[in-house]
Write a protein that holds these residues in place. Structure first.
Motif, PDB file in Angstrom:
ATOM      1  N   ILE A 200       0.842  -1.198   0.000  1.00 38.28           N
ATOM      2  CA  ILE A 200       0.000   0.000   0.000  1.00 38.28           C
ATOM      3  C   ILE A 200       0.877   1.248   0.000  1.00 38.28           C
ATOM      4  CG2 ILE A 200      -1.740   1.308   1.302  1.00 38.28           C
ATOM      5  CD1 ILE A 200      -2.708  -1.350   2.477  1.00 38.28           C
ATOM      6  N   VAL A 201       0.506   2.210  -0.831  1.00 40.33           N
ATOM      7  CA  VAL A 201       1.181   3.514  -0.850  1.00 40.33           C
ATOM      8  C   VAL A 201       0.132   4.578  -0.531  1.00 40.33           C
ATOM      9  CG1 VAL A 201       3.073   2.907  -2.376  1.00 40.33           C
ATOM     10  CG2 VAL A 201       0.897   3.597  -3.368  1.00 40.33           C
ATOM     11  N   ILE A 202       0.501   5.535   0.326  1.00 42.50           N
ATOM     12  CA  ILE A 202      -0.474   6.490   0.845  1.00 42.50           C
ATOM     13  C   ILE A 202       0.066   7.916   0.781  1.00 42.50           C
ATOM     14  CG2 ILE A 202      -1.700   7.280   2.923  1.00 42.50           C
ATOM     15  CD1 ILE A 202      -1.797   4.374   3.847  1.00 42.50           C
ATOM     16  N   VAL A 203      -0.780   8.819   0.314  1.00 45.19           N
ATOM     17  CA  VAL A 203      -0.547  10.248   0.501  1.00 45.19           C
ATOM     18  C   VAL A 203      -1.592  10.772   1.480  1.00 45.19           C
ATOM     19  CG1 VAL A 203      -0.754  12.532  -0.546  1.00 45.19           C
ATOM     20  CG2 VAL A 203       0.607  10.773  -1.676  1.00 45.19           C
ATOM     21  N   GLN A 204      -1.119  11.253   2.622  1.00 43.79           N
ATOM     22  CA  GLN A 204      -1.940  11.957   3.611  1.00 43.79           C
ATOM     23  C   GLN A 204      -1.399  13.379   3.681  1.00 43.79           C
ATOM     24  OE1 GLN A 204      -4.459  11.409   6.412  1.00 43.79           O
ATOM     25  NE2 GLN A 204      -4.122  13.629   6.279  1.00 43.79           N
ATOM     26  N   HIS A 205      -2.227  14.351   3.378  1.00 46.46           N
ATOM     27  CA  HIS A 205      -1.773  15.738   3.471  1.00 46.46           C
ATOM     28  C   HIS A 205      -1.362  16.042   4.901  1.00 46.46           C
ATOM     29  CE1 HIS A 205      -4.523  16.831  -0.182  1.00 46.46           C
ATOM     30  NE2 HIS A 205      -3.389  16.271  -0.565  1.00 46.46           N
ATOM     31  N   MET A 206      -0.088  16.324   5.083  1.00 39.23           N
ATOM     32  CA  MET A 206       0.454  16.538   6.424  1.00 39.23           C
ATOM     33  C   MET A 206       1.783  17.275   6.298  1.00 39.23           C
ATOM     34  SD  MET A 206       1.039  13.579   9.333  1.00 39.23           S
ATOM     35  CE  MET A 206      -0.710  13.277   9.564  1.00 39.23           C
ATOM     36  N   PRO A 207       2.076  18.196   7.206  1.00 40.18           N
ATOM     37  CA  PRO A 207       3.333  18.935   7.097  1.00 40.18           C
ATOM     38  C   PRO A 207       4.565  18.038   7.264  1.00 40.18           C
ATOM     39  CG  PRO A 207       1.808  20.038   8.612  1.00 40.18           C
ATOM     40  CD  PRO A 207       1.236  18.686   8.311  1.00 40.18           C
ATOM     41  N   GLU A 208       5.680  18.550   6.760  1.00 37.21           N
ATOM     42  CA  GLU A 208       6.959  17.848   6.886  1.00 37.21           C
ATOM     43  C   GLU A 208       7.266  17.552   8.349  1.00 37.21           C
ATOM     44  OE1 GLU A 208      11.581  18.570   5.372  1.00 37.21           O
ATOM     45  OE2 GLU A 208      10.009  20.041   4.983  1.00 37.21           O
ATOM     46  N   GLN A 209       7.845  16.428   8.589  1.00 37.21           N
ATOM     47  CA  GLN A 209       8.282  15.921   9.895  1.00 37.21           C
ATOM     48  C   GLN A 209       7.159  15.224  10.668  1.00 37.21           C
ATOM     49  OE1 GLN A 209      11.124  18.342  11.809  1.00 37.21           O
ATOM     50  NE2 GLN A 209      11.127  17.234  13.743  1.00 37.21           N
ATOM     51  N   PHE A 210       5.916  15.569  10.411  1.00 40.92           N
ATOM     52  CA  PHE A 210       4.822  14.896  11.103  1.00 40.92           C
ATOM     53  C   PHE A 210       4.519  13.529  10.500  1.00 40.92           C
ATOM     54  CE2 PHE A 210       4.068  19.388  12.076  1.00 40.92           C
ATOM     55  CZ  PHE A 210       3.949  19.319  13.447  1.00 40.92           C
ATOM     56  N   THR A 211       4.854  13.321   9.220  1.00 38.72           N
ATOM     57  CA  THR A 211       4.539  12.044   8.581  1.00 38.72           C
ATOM     58  C   THR A 211       5.325  10.891   9.199  1.00 38.72           C
ATOM     59  OG1 THR A 211       6.075  12.729   6.825  1.00 38.72           O
ATOM     60  CG2 THR A 211       3.721  12.901   6.362  1.00 38.72           C
ATOM     61  N   ALA A 212       6.553  11.142   9.622  1.00 40.66           N
ATOM     62  CA  ALA A 212       7.346  10.080  10.252  1.00 40.66           C
ATOM     63  C   ALA A 212       6.710   9.637  11.567  1.00 40.66           C
ATOM     64  CB  ALA A 212       8.777  10.555  10.491  1.00 40.66           C
ATOM     65  N   ALA A 213       6.263  10.609  12.365  1.00 38.77           N
ATOM     66  CA  ALA A 213       5.606  10.287  13.636  1.00 38.77           C
ATOM     67  C   ALA A 213       4.279   9.581  13.400  1.00 38.77           C
ATOM     68  CB  ALA A 213       5.388  11.558  14.451  1.00 38.77           C
ATOM     69  N   PHE A 214       3.566   9.992  12.358  1.00 38.68           N
ATOM     70  CA  PHE A 214       2.292   9.352  12.011  1.00 38.68           C
ATOM     71  C   PHE A 214       2.515   7.895  11.618  1.00 38.68           C
ATOM     72  CE2 PHE A 214      -1.116   8.858   8.604  1.00 38.68           C
ATOM     73  CZ  PHE A 214      -2.114   8.525   9.510  1.00 38.68           C
TER      74      PHE A 214
END
Length: 363
Positions: A200-214
């Motif tokens: 699965i590949v996902i794009v979730q609109h989210m600012p830089e650096q928050f995607t790693a924590a997510f």
């Protein structure tokens, strides 16, 4: 008029956000206070449509206040969080507690950063104002489209002349795009998937650096492995790749395998990463070997890309209005004619696994 309450212990943040919001005819600031105690006094006489909330504040922290709001009177909340590892981790806790969006703020250069982010701020407020939080929000009746601004298309990121998709490969891919309300929606879907789920590949609109924590938070909750994507990661069964904030993610074919490519580039449909960029690359690289899913979110990012996936032979699904926090992105995809099926969120895990089973038999 969308009524906004700002709760932040930084006088600079309160001042800049108030100035930016007050310049917009359809949005007004009903108050800007330094902590949740003052906020509750303000809300005793007037209730906001949207709350912009800091996390670390004196007397009561933002998480405690957020949970109190969601228990007593669910209201759209946008978290105003610092771009630090600690800030990202706590923000994920806030999103899990019901916050609908994030405004990032750096530790230095705060005033100029917030001024440069005015468009994203106003878009976040508009999206939050129509969000269904807990129960249907009265503000949902006032749903408005984001103001028309010049948009770059995915052509600015996707280069021409890429390989055509193979008719059938042993590998398959599920591509998911989402925005406002997507953190909760993705969690609801991914925790239901077994380790045998397709890549699965996902794009979730989210600012830089928050995607790693997510991604890290989801990885601790799910049977599948979830990680922030790295360049050239292979799309594999049991693995979920989350696009990095601040970079576009594309799918590329390598023989009969699929890999992701991360690229800098302009905002597409106002976003980076963009769902349109991902979906269009999936249409080019995978064709009928892909399943496309568009979930809750404001705006139209992903609608054109989903139409291309549909036309390339992929099976495409949109989340239904009843289960969306914001029925914007799915609606635009449906209106464009690129959706094969409209489904409630709780059906999505089964759709993913059924797709994997059918594809395995076909290949």
């Amino acid at each position: 008029m969308i009524k906004v309450l700002i709760v932040d212990d930084s006088a600079v943040v309160r001042q800049v956000l108030t100035q930016q919001i007050s310049q917009h005819a359809g949005i007004g600031v009903m108050g800007a206070v330094s902590d949740p105690i003052f906020a509750m006094k303000k809300m005793a006489s007037e209730w906001p449509d949207v709350i912009i909330l800091d996390i670390e504040m004196p007397r009561m922290d933002g998480i405690t206040f957020l949970k109190k709001i969601m228990k007593e009177r669910p209201t759209p909340v946008i978290i105003c969080s610092t771009l630090t590892d600690k800030g990202a981790q706590v923000t994920m806790e806030a999103m899990a507690a019901g916050a609908v969006d994030i405004i990032s703020k750096p530790k230095s250069g705060l005033k100029s950063f917030l001024q440069d982010s005015k468009t994203l701020l106003l878009d976040a407020i508009k999206a939050a104002s129509v969000a269904r939080v807990g129960k249907r929000n009265p503000a949902a009746a006032r749903q408005t489209r984001a103001e028309a601004l010049p948009k770059l298309t995915a052509d600015a990121v996707l280069s021409a002349g890429k390989a055509r998709p193979m008719t059938t490969t042993t590998d398959s891919v599920v591509a998911i795009g989402t925005s406002t309300g997507g953190t909760q929606a993705l969690e609801a879907v991914l925790v239901q998937l077994p380790r045998t789920a397709p890549g699965i590949v996902i794009v979730q609109h989210m600012p830089e650096q928050f995607t790693a924590a997510f991604a890290q938070r989801l990885d601790g909750l799910c049977h599948v492995q979830v990680k922030e994507a790295e360049n050239n990661d292979r799309v594999m069964p049991g693995l979920v790749l989350i696009a990095n904030g601040g970079k576009h993610m594309l799918l590329r074919r390598s023989g009969a395998q699929y890999r992701v490519e991360l690229k800098d580039g302009p905002l597409v449909s106002r976003h980076r990463p963009s769902v349109d960029v991902l979906f269009r690359s999936v249409a080019q690289a995978a064709g009928a070997n892909a399943l496309g899913i568009i979930l809750t979110g404001m705006g139209d990012d992903g609608a054109r890309g989903m139409k291309e996936m549909h036309d390339a032979g992929a099976y495409t699904v949109a989340q239904d209005e009843q289960t969306c926090v914001v029925y914007g992105m799915p609606k635009e995809a449906v209106n464009l004619g690129g959706v094969d099926s409209i489904q409630p969120l709780n059906n999505v895990p089964n759709l993913i696994m059924n797709f994997a089973t059918k594809h395995e038999k076909a290949s």
